[in-house]
Motif scaffolding. Structure first.
Motif, PDB file in Angstrom:
ATOM      1  N   LYS A   1       9.865  -0.506   1.578  1.00 10.95           N
ATOM      2  CA  LYS A   1      10.586   0.051   2.571  1.00 10.95           C
ATOM      3  C   LYS A   1      11.551   1.079   1.965  1.00 10.95           C
ATOM      4  O   LYS A   1      11.771   1.080   0.900  1.00 10.95           O
ATOM      5  CB  LYS A   1      11.276  -0.881   3.540  1.00 10.95           C
ATOM      6  CG  LYS A   1      10.233  -1.994   4.323  1.00 10.95           C
ATOM      7  CD  LYS A   1      11.250  -2.795   5.185  1.00 10.95           C
ATOM      8  CE  LYS A   1      10.320  -3.866   5.919  1.00 10.95           C
ATOM      9  NZ  LYS A   1      11.126  -4.807   6.511  1.00 10.95           N
ATOM     10  N   THR A   2      11.706   2.020   2.781  1.00  7.48           N
ATOM     11  CA  THR A   2      12.597   3.183   2.386  1.00  7.48           C
ATOM     12  C   THR A   2      13.859   3.362   3.256  1.00  7.48           C
ATOM     13  O   THR A   2      13.521   2.749   4.448  1.00  7.48           O
ATOM     14  CB  THR A   2      11.672   4.497   2.411  1.00  7.48           C
ATOM     15  OG1 THR A   2      11.337   4.759   3.651  1.00  7.48           O
ATOM     16  CG2 THR A   2      10.660   4.480   1.268  1.00  7.48           C
TER      17      THR A   2
ATOM     18  N   MET B   1       4.044   5.467   6.523  1.00  8.66           N
ATOM     19  CA  MET B   1       3.139   5.225   5.281  1.00  8.66           C
ATOM     20  C   MET B   1       1.748   5.103   5.696  1.00  8.66           C
ATOM     21  O   MET B   1       1.475   4.482   6.569  1.00  8.66           O
ATOM     22  CB  MET B   1       3.750   4.064   4.413  1.00  8.66           C
ATOM     23  CG  MET B   1       5.087   4.311   4.010  1.00  8.66           C
ATOM     24  SD  MET B   1       5.641   2.815   2.815  1.00  8.66           S
ATOM     25  CE  MET B   1       7.280   3.046   2.944  1.00  8.66           C
TER      26      MET B   1
ATOM     27  N   THR C   1      -1.856   3.124   4.001  1.00  8.46           N
ATOM     28  CA  THR C   1      -2.375   2.453   2.652  1.00  8.46           C
ATOM     29  C   THR C   1      -3.748   3.004   2.252  1.00  8.46           C
ATOM     30  O   THR C   1      -4.504   3.229   2.985  1.00  8.46           O
ATOM     31  CB  THR C   1      -2.331   1.058   3.142  1.00  8.46           C
ATOM     32  OG1 THR C   1      -1.110   0.539   3.233  1.00  8.46           O
ATOM     33  CG2 THR C   1      -2.818   0.055   1.601  1.00  8.46           C
TER      34      THR C   1
ATOM     35  N   ASN D   1       3.133  14.731  -1.108  1.00  7.06           N
ATOM     36  CA  ASN D   1       3.494  13.424  -0.381  1.00  7.06           C
ATOM     37  C   ASN D   1       3.562  12.320  -1.756  1.00  7.06           C
ATOM     38  O   ASN D   1       2.922  12.397  -2.579  1.00  7.06           O
ATOM     39  CB  ASN D   1       2.624  12.789   0.544  1.00  7.06           C
ATOM     40  CG  ASN D   1       2.525  13.505   1.843  1.00  7.06           C
ATOM     41  OD1 ASN D   1       1.510  13.390   2.477  1.00  7.06           O
ATOM     42  ND2 ASN D   1       3.761  14.064   2.046  1.00  7.06           N
TER      43      ASN D   1
ATOM     44  N   VAL E   1       3.722   9.034  -3.725  1.00  7.35           N
ATOM     45  CA  VAL E   1       2.516   7.938  -3.832  1.00  7.35           C
ATOM     46  C   VAL E   1       3.214   6.618  -4.489  1.00  7.35           C
ATOM     47  O   VAL E   1       3.865   6.737  -5.664  1.00  7.35           O
ATOM     48  CB  VAL E   1       1.312   8.110  -4.069  1.00  7.35           C
ATOM     49  CG1 VAL E   1       0.240   7.008  -4.491  1.00  7.35           C
ATOM     50  CG2 VAL E   1       0.691   9.480  -3.757  1.00  7.35           C
TER      51      VAL E   1
ATOM     52  N   ARG F   1       0.381   3.221  -1.576  1.00 13.07           N
ATOM     53  CA  ARG F   1       0.517   3.637  -0.258  1.00 13.07           C
ATOM     54  C   ARG F   1       1.439   5.092  -0.459  1.00 13.07           C
ATOM     55  O   ARG F   1       2.162   5.093  -1.184  1.00 13.07           O
ATOM     56  CB  ARG F   1       1.724   2.655   0.482  1.00 13.07           C
ATOM     57  CG  ARG F   1       1.659   1.304   0.386  1.00 13.07           C
ATOM     58  CD  ARG F   1       2.436   0.559   1.201  1.00 13.07           C
ATOM     59  NE  ARG F   1       2.334   0.490   2.952  1.00 13.07           N
ATOM     60  CZ  ARG F   1       3.130   0.051   3.642  1.00 13.07           C
ATOM     61  NH1 ARG F   1       3.954  -0.973   3.307  1.00 13.07           N
ATOM     62  NH2 ARG F   1       2.886   0.415   4.961  1.00 13.07           N
ATOM     63  N   VAL F   2       0.989   5.910   0.516  1.00 10.70           N
ATOM     64  CA  VAL F   2       1.366   7.416   0.652  1.00 10.70           C
ATOM     65  C   VAL F   2       2.467   7.525   1.671  1.00 10.70           C
ATOM     66  O   VAL F   2       2.252   7.319   2.842  1.00 10.70           O
ATOM     67  CB  VAL F   2       0.134   8.179   0.920  1.00 10.70           C
ATOM     68  CG1 VAL F   2       0.363   9.565   0.765  1.00 10.70           C
ATOM     69  CG2 VAL F   2      -1.089   7.895  -0.074  1.00 10.70           C
ATOM     70  N   LEU F   3       3.400   7.984   1.081  1.00 11.19           N
ATOM     71  CA  LEU F   3       4.704   8.179   2.168  1.00 11.19           C
ATOM     72  C   LEU F   3       4.489   9.699   2.618  1.00 11.19           C
ATOM     73  O   LEU F   3       4.360  10.809   2.205  1.00 11.19           O
ATOM     74  CB  LEU F   3       6.222   8.424   1.352  1.00 11.19           C
ATOM     75  CG  LEU F   3       6.918   7.042   1.339  1.00 11.19           C
ATOM     76  CD1 LEU F   3       6.051   6.067   0.130  1.00 11.19           C
ATOM     77  CD2 LEU F   3       8.291   7.082   0.602  1.00 11.19           C
TER      78      LEU F   3
END
Length: 397
Positions: A123-124, A130, A132, A161, A163, A272-274
């Motif tokens: 988590k940010t 995000m 996946t 983005n 990763v 996971r790509v933000l």
């Protein structure tokens, strides 16, 4: 000796009455057992004394009688297992082979579920959307490090983005199509990532050089980094959010500071790509653009005491403003003062009289006219030359 030859040979028992007595006694006993057997109650008082005594005596007798039965059954099972051991071993071996495949699948699923749980825990702060994906190919070279992902622009992936894996930052997106995208790893020579040292907040640039541990360049401050310091993204430049974990600082063999990446703890396959573009998406634009005094519209009305104080202050301010305006009007309406002529001393005077020099005479400063009303210059008239008045000798001194 027969029964009829005894003393009871003349005794005759009526069968009908005997049967009736037996039936009555049986009915009475059954009724007593039914009344004493209260199975709805969980307390020992629900059982009658007779039933409780019977069960107390029958329990050890039943256990002793059932022991031979158990022993016999165990002996039969032992003999049966001895004679059928070969077929039992064959059956068990077949089951072991079948269960081995299930065991491998279960271990793989357990490992995969554990990684999924760790990825879901990433988590940010503040939260960033995000998606996946899975790394399907690996492009390697002397200096190039990149991966091809099975997610693309159709799911919101854009160039730049970040990763993440389940352990930390892996790289960033360098190209995206509709269904696929290419990820540039932190170890690639073209990778440049602004980072900071968590302990001292010192800034640096993480530079990939093709090795497994990228190099830290432009470290600010002497002694700002030590062995074991956590390295995070700094967010400088707006390319990455602040605080993403990267790795641990370590001293390289060449004397430069390097970073042991957290992502090296496991294979880089599930990522996971933000969906991060810039810092403007992390704040509510409507809240930022709200007027400063918008909250005053919801303020409660003042109390009578507060309203009286407010009215008093407003009245005093209005009276002070009116008095100031009146003074300004009076000053503007006043006529300008007339000029005062300065007498000039005569050139000839009697010897017995003395005259005071003009420079020594005090002069009264002339008031300036108001700036709002221009005053025309007054006509200059020739000043009369008065004769000097005789002064006594004591006054002259």
């Amino acid at each position: 000796m027969a029964f009829r030859d005894g003393p009871f040979e003349n005794l005759k028992v009526p069968l009908a009455w005997t049967a009736a007595v037996v039936v009555i006694v049986g009915i009475v006993g059954a009724v007593m057992l039914l009344l004493g057997d209260s199975r709805g109650q969980s307390t020992p008082e629900g059982y009658g004394p007779a039933r409780a005594g019977f069960e107390a005596g029958a329990a050890p007798v039943g256990g002793a009688l059932s022991a031979p039965v158990r022993w016999t059954g165990n002996a039969v099972d032992y003999v049966k297992g001895y004679f059928f051991a070969v077929s039992e071993n064959r059956r068990l071996r077949q089951q072991v082979v079948e269960l081995s495949a299930w065991r491998d699948d279960a271990l793989a699923l357990k490992n995969l579920n554990g990684r999924y749980e760790q990825m879901l825990g990433v988590k940010t702060e503040p939260p960033v959307p995000m998606v996946t994906g899975l790394a399907i190919t690996d492009a390697r070279g002397p200096f190039a490090r990149s991966r091809l992902l099975n997610i693309g622009a159709a799911k919101g992936v854009r160039v730049g983005n970040p990763v993440l894996s389940e352990h930390g930052l892996v790289g960033r997106i360098m190209g995206a199509s509709s269904g696929h995208s290419r990820m540039l790893l932190l170890t690639d020579v073209a990778s440049r990532t602004p980072v900071l040292v968590e302990r001292t907040d010192a800034r640096a640039m993480l530079t990939g050089d093709g090795s497994g541990s990228p190099r830290m360049d432009y470290v600010r401050g002497a002694g700002s980094i030590q062995e074991g310091d956590r390295i995070l993204t700094s967010g400088d430049g707006g390319g990455f959010p602040r605080g993403l974990p990267i790795g641990i600082a370590a001293k390289g063999v060449d004397g430069s500071w390097r970073v042991k990446l957290f992502s090296d703890r496991s294979a880089i396959d599930y990522v996971r790509v933000l969906l991060f573009q810039d810092f403007s998406q992390l704040a509510d634009q409507n809240a930022l653009n709200a007027p400063p005094l918008a909250s005053l519209a919801a303020a409660p009305p003042p109390t009578p005491a507060q309203a009286a104080v407010i009215q008093d202050v407003a009245t005093r301010r209005a009276a002070a403003a009116a008095a100031t305006a009146e003074r300004v009007r009076a000053a503007n309406a006043a006529p300008p003062p007339a000029p005062v002529a300065t007498p000039v001393a005569a050139t000839t005077a009697p010897a017995s009289t003395t005259t005071r020099p003009a420079a020594a005479r005090p002069t009264t400063p002339q008031p300036r006219p108001a700036a709002s009303r221009p005053i025309a210059p007054a006509p200059v008239q020739p000043a009369a030359t008065p004769e000097a008045e005789p002064t006594p000798a004591g006054a002259a001194e």
